[in-house]
Design a protein around this motif. Structure first.
Motif, PDB file in Angstrom:
ATOM      1  N   GLU A  94       0.816  -1.186   0.114  1.00 58.80           N
ATOM      2  CA  GLU A  94       0.004   0.006   0.009  1.00 58.80           C
ATOM      3  C   GLU A  94       0.872   1.096   0.112  1.00 58.80           C
ATOM      4  O   GLU A  94       1.676   1.638   1.146  1.00 58.80           O
ATOM      5  N   ALA A  95       0.919   1.861  -0.965  1.00 57.62           N
ATOM      6  CA  ALA A  95       1.648   3.087  -1.205  1.00 57.62           C
ATOM      7  C   ALA A  95       1.029   4.224  -0.281  1.00 57.62           C
ATOM      8  O   ALA A  95       0.104   4.386  -0.215  1.00 57.62           O
ATOM      9  N   THR A  96       1.987   5.001   0.408  1.00 60.74           N
ATOM     10  CA  THR A  96       1.609   6.106   1.116  1.00 60.74           C
ATOM     11  C   THR A  96       2.198   7.500   0.773  1.00 60.74           C
ATOM     12  O   THR A  96       1.889   8.372   1.347  1.00 60.74           O
ATOM     13  N   SER A  97       3.151   7.321  -0.016  1.00 50.68           N
ATOM     14  CA  SER A  97       3.741   8.653  -0.694  1.00 50.68           C
ATOM     15  C   SER A  97       3.326   8.544  -2.306  1.00 50.68           C
ATOM     16  O   SER A  97       3.144   7.723  -2.876  1.00 50.68           O
ATOM     17  N   GLU A  98       3.176   9.783  -2.765  1.00 50.81           N
ATOM     18  CA  GLU A  98       3.003  10.122  -4.007  1.00 50.81           C
ATOM     19  C   GLU A  98       4.062   9.235  -5.129  1.00 50.81           C
ATOM     20  O   GLU A  98       3.760   8.941  -6.118  1.00 50.81           O
ATOM     21  N   THR A  99       5.345   9.679  -4.754  1.00 53.77           N
ATOM     22  CA  THR A  99       6.474   9.178  -5.327  1.00 53.77           C
ATOM     23  C   THR A  99       6.772   7.594  -5.361  1.00 53.77           C
ATOM     24  O   THR A  99       6.772   7.175  -4.183  1.00 53.77           O
ATOM     25  N   GLN A 100       6.542   6.907  -6.190  1.00 54.13           N
ATOM     26  CA  GLN A 100       6.919   5.253  -6.126  1.00 54.13           C
ATOM     27  C   GLN A 100       7.682   4.930  -7.271  1.00 54.13           C
ATOM     28  O   GLN A 100       7.356   4.422  -8.214  1.00 54.13           O
ATOM     29  N   ALA A 101       9.184   5.053  -6.785  1.00 52.89           N
ATOM     30  CA  ALA A 101      10.088   4.783  -7.917  1.00 52.89           C
ATOM     31  C   ALA A 101      10.896   3.735  -7.621  1.00 52.89           C
ATOM     32  O   ALA A 101      10.680   2.938  -6.572  1.00 52.89           O
ATOM     33  N   GLY A 102      12.077   3.185  -8.342  1.00 51.56           N
ATOM     34  CA  GLY A 102      12.990   2.107  -8.117  1.00 51.56           C
ATOM     35  C   GLY A 102      12.533   1.211  -9.199  1.00 51.56           C
ATOM     36  O   GLY A 102      12.040   1.614 -10.199  1.00 51.56           O
ATOM     37  N   TYR A 103      12.885  -0.216  -8.825  1.00 51.36           N
ATOM     38  CA  TYR A 103      12.791  -1.173  -9.754  1.00 51.36           C
ATOM     39  C   TYR A 103      12.309  -2.340  -8.863  1.00 51.36           C
ATOM     40  O   TYR A 103      12.412  -2.479  -7.634  1.00 51.36           O
ATOM     41  N   PHE A 104      11.772  -3.557  -9.716  1.00 51.35           N
ATOM     42  CA  PHE A 104      11.531  -4.660  -9.300  1.00 51.35           C
ATOM     43  C   PHE A 104      11.895  -5.705 -10.606  1.00 51.35           C
ATOM     44  O   PHE A 104      11.863  -5.583 -11.537  1.00 51.35           O
ATOM     45  N   CYS A 105      12.372  -6.986 -10.131  1.00 48.50           N
ATOM     46  CA  CYS A 105      12.270  -8.145 -10.812  1.00 48.50           C
ATOM     47  C   CYS A 105      11.690  -9.353 -10.321  1.00 48.50           C
ATOM     48  O   CYS A 105      11.462  -9.438  -8.992  1.00 48.50           O
ATOM     49  N   LEU A 106      11.093 -10.115 -11.106  1.00 50.47           N
ATOM     50  CA  LEU A 106      10.346 -11.259 -10.710  1.00 50.47           C
ATOM     51  C   LEU A 106      10.861 -12.510 -11.509  1.00 50.47           C
ATOM     52  O   LEU A 106      10.961 -12.114 -12.517  1.00 50.47           O
ATOM     53  N   PHE A 107      10.960 -13.615 -10.945  1.00 47.68           N
ATOM     54  CA  PHE A 107      11.352 -14.596 -11.468  1.00 47.68           C
ATOM     55  C   PHE A 107      10.783 -15.913 -10.917  1.00 47.68           C
ATOM     56  O   PHE A 107      10.283 -15.943  -9.623  1.00 47.68           O
ATOM     57  N   THR A 108      10.542 -17.213 -11.778  1.00 44.84           N
ATOM     58  CA  THR A 108      10.024 -18.204 -11.293  1.00 44.84           C
ATOM     59  C   THR A 108      11.172 -19.262 -10.518  1.00 44.84           C
ATOM     60  O   THR A 108      12.392 -18.944 -10.886  1.00 44.84           O
ATOM     61  N   GLU A 109      10.790 -20.258  -9.978  1.00 46.12           N
ATOM     62  CA  GLU A 109      11.659 -20.879  -9.347  1.00 46.12           C
ATOM     63  C   GLU A 109      12.976 -21.575 -10.188  1.00 46.12           C
ATOM     64  O   GLU A 109      13.717 -21.866  -9.888  1.00 46.12           O
ATOM     65  N   ASN A 110      12.151 -22.309 -11.213  1.00 46.83           N
ATOM     66  CA  ASN A 110      13.106 -23.046 -12.088  1.00 46.83           C
ATOM     67  C   ASN A 110      14.062 -22.250 -12.947  1.00 46.83           C
ATOM     68  O   ASN A 110      14.930 -22.690 -13.450  1.00 46.83           O
ATOM     69  N   PHE A 111      13.576 -20.937 -12.951  1.00 46.41           N
ATOM     70  CA  PHE A 111      14.524 -20.179 -13.573  1.00 46.41           C
ATOM     71  C   PHE A 111      15.774 -20.039 -12.882  1.00 46.41           C
ATOM     72  O   PHE A 111      16.811 -19.915 -13.303  1.00 46.41           O
ATOM     73  N   ILE A 112      15.800 -19.705 -11.661  1.00 47.05           N
ATOM     74  CA  ILE A 112      16.859 -19.567 -10.597  1.00 47.05           C
ATOM     75  C   ILE A 112      17.292 -20.987 -10.075  1.00 47.05           C
ATOM     76  O   ILE A 112      18.826 -21.294 -10.010  1.00 47.05           O
ATOM     77  N   HIS A 113      16.475 -21.885  -9.630  1.00 50.48           N
ATOM     78  CA  HIS A 113      17.089 -23.108  -8.889  1.00 50.48           C
ATOM     79  C   HIS A 113      17.892 -24.050  -9.870  1.00 50.48           C
ATOM     80  O   HIS A 113      18.659 -24.737  -9.475  1.00 50.48           O
ATOM     81  N   LYS A 114      17.345 -24.148 -11.232  1.00 45.07           N
ATOM     82  CA  LYS A 114      18.077 -25.212 -12.000  1.00 45.07           C
ATOM     83  C   LYS A 114      19.464 -24.905 -12.054  1.00 45.07           C
ATOM     84  O   LYS A 114      20.179 -25.619 -12.698  1.00 45.07           O
ATOM     85  N   ARG A 115      19.874 -23.702 -12.136  1.00 44.32           N
ATOM     86  CA  ARG A 115      21.051 -23.176 -12.475  1.00 44.32           C
ATOM     87  C   ARG A 115      22.103 -22.684 -11.211  1.00 44.32           C
ATOM     88  O   ARG A 115      23.108 -22.573 -11.422  1.00 44.32           O
ATOM     89  N   ASN A 116      21.274 -22.499 -10.232  1.00 41.58           N
ATOM     90  CA  ASN A 116      21.998 -21.671  -8.921  1.00 41.58           C
ATOM     91  C   ASN A 116      21.246 -22.286  -7.733  1.00 41.58           C
ATOM     92  O   ASN A 116      20.603 -21.575  -7.191  1.00 41.58           O
ATOM     93  N   GLU A 117      21.616 -23.689  -7.359  1.00 43.86           N
ATOM     94  CA  GLU A 117      20.854 -24.099  -6.230  1.00 43.86           C
ATOM     95  C   GLU A 117      21.078 -23.467  -4.921  1.00 43.86           C
ATOM     96  O   GLU A 117      20.456 -23.576  -3.840  1.00 43.86           O
ATOM     97  N   SER A 118      22.302 -22.983  -4.844  1.00 45.34           N
ATOM     98  CA  SER A 118      22.744 -22.012  -3.364  1.00 45.34           C
ATOM     99  C   SER A 118      21.799 -20.905  -3.108  1.00 45.34           C
ATOM    100  O   SER A 118      21.602 -20.874  -1.796  1.00 45.34           O
ATOM    101  N   LEU A 119      21.088 -20.538  -4.317  1.00 48.03           N
ATOM    102  CA  LEU A 119      20.093 -19.122  -3.642  1.00 48.03           C
ATOM    103  C   LEU A 119      18.680 -20.097  -2.912  1.00 48.03           C
ATOM    104  O   LEU A 119      18.062 -19.216  -2.146  1.00 48.03           O
ATOM    105  N   ARG A 120      18.527 -21.267  -3.017  1.00 49.34           N
ATOM    106  CA  ARG A 120      17.679 -21.947  -2.191  1.00 49.34           C
ATOM    107  C   ARG A 120      17.956 -21.724  -0.512  1.00 49.34           C
ATOM    108  O   ARG A 120      16.909 -21.355   0.235  1.00 49.34           O
ATOM    109  N   GLU A 121      19.281 -21.611  -0.160  1.00 47.20           N
ATOM    110  CA  GLU A 121      19.364 -21.123   1.230  1.00 47.20           C
ATOM    111  C   GLU A 121      19.773 -19.834   1.381  1.00 47.20           C
ATOM    112  O   GLU A 121      20.333 -19.261   2.390  1.00 47.20           O
TER     113      GLU A 121
END
Length: 307
Positions: A94-121
């Motif tokens: 819930e935004a409480t300021s008019e300015t909402q800047a920055g970035y975000f990335c979204l990714f599925t589990e198989n995108f990251i875990h198939k190649r880098n299992e260490s991120l699971r921990e």
């Protein structure tokens, strides 16, 4: 709370806000995974986002103020912070300021875990109780630079760009671990959320089943409770409180998903699959599968082949 927002839901909402945007193909999500990188100004609005789980991970560089609605918590964010969320836990912003800047990335589990299992921990799993990390202006510049490079990589044609993007995700996680505050009061976690995440992680560790010699060891709520050294009633209460589904429902759903995968992508016979999934007799597996899918394993496999 029971609803899970899918990638299709996310891009549908994005398309509603920005009709001219090109939605990427999601046909390969199940095989190779998916990643997207966005500016928050494109997506944030004055209305709170839906309070539910997502079927993807998300890392956000929040520049602006707002309230994160999290299980049993309302977490205030002022000016700038990092937010890490995973598919286990519902939340809303819930935004409480008019300015909402920055970035975000979204990714599925198989995108990251198939190649880098260490991120699971990694931080993605360990920030169960409080997924917010406040950052300084100097730290903001560090993360802005990383997200800027990710955005450029998404638009580029480099043949190994997805490997680069995985490395950038790993870099964000390590930079976040470096700046994570040591204030124990801030890092105090909700016990139910933490226990639920441990349960989900323990469940997922058993999959995928790679050979006919691999047999599930944990199949009941009591099995998981014993492994986690808690009473089964306590585990059931925590999981239901956080996810809206019982421990048994999570287990049955995951076993069903694996059964579907084995029937679709292996040549193992039904008896072998039943054995791997912990069923003493194939007849018990047939009964279980029919209850979940309204057809027998053989009928499902035959239909899959014919289609």
């Amino acid at each position: 709370m029971n609803k899970i927002e899918s990638l299709h839901d996310f891009y549908g909402r994005l398309k509603t806000q920005h009709p001219d945007i090109t939605i990427p193909s999601l046909e390969t999500v199940n095989n190779t995974g998916h990643i997207g990188v966005f500016k928050r100004s494109m997506y944030c609005s004055a209305h709170p986002s839906p309070y539910n789980r997502r079927d993807y991970y998300k890392i956000s560089l929040i520049l602006g103020s707002g309230i994160l609605h999290y299980p049993s918590q309302r977490i205030l964010v002022k000016e700038r912070a990092l937010l890490f969320t995973n598919p286990n836990i519902p939340y809303a912003w819930e935004a409480t300021s008019e300015t909402q800047a920055g970035y975000f990335c979204l990714f599925t589990e198989n995108f990251i875990h198939k190649r880098n299992e260490s991120l699971r921990e990694s931080l993605l799993w360990r920030l169960d109780g409080c997924p917010i990390i406040p950052i300084t202006l100097q730290q903001e510049n560090v993360f802005t630079e990383i997200f800027t490079k990710m955005t450029a990589e998404m638009e580029g044609m480099y043949i190994h760009k997805y490997e680069m993007l995985r490395n950038y995700i790993q870099l964000i996680v390590h930079e976040a671990l470096k700046v994570q505050p040591q204030d124990t009061n801030f890092r105090e976690r909700n016990a139910a959320v933490r226990l639920t995440s441990l349960f989900i992680e323990l469940l997922e560790r058993q999959f995928p089943i790679g050979s006919t010699d691999h047999v599930l060891e944990l199949r009941t709520p009591h099995d998981f409770a014993n492994q986690l050294s808690v009473h089964v009633n306590h585990l059931n209460h925590a999981v239901k409180e956080v996810t809206g589904r019982t421990t048994s429902e999570h287990i049955l759903k995951r076993i069903t998903t694996e059964a579907l995968a084995l029937l679709s992508h292996t040549e193992w016979n039904v008896a072998q699959i039943a054995y791997c999934l912990g069923f003493e007799y194939p007849a018990n597996f047939n009964t279980f599968f029919k209850r979940q899918m309204q057809c027998t394993p053989k009928a499902f496999r035959k239909e899959g082949i014919s289609s």
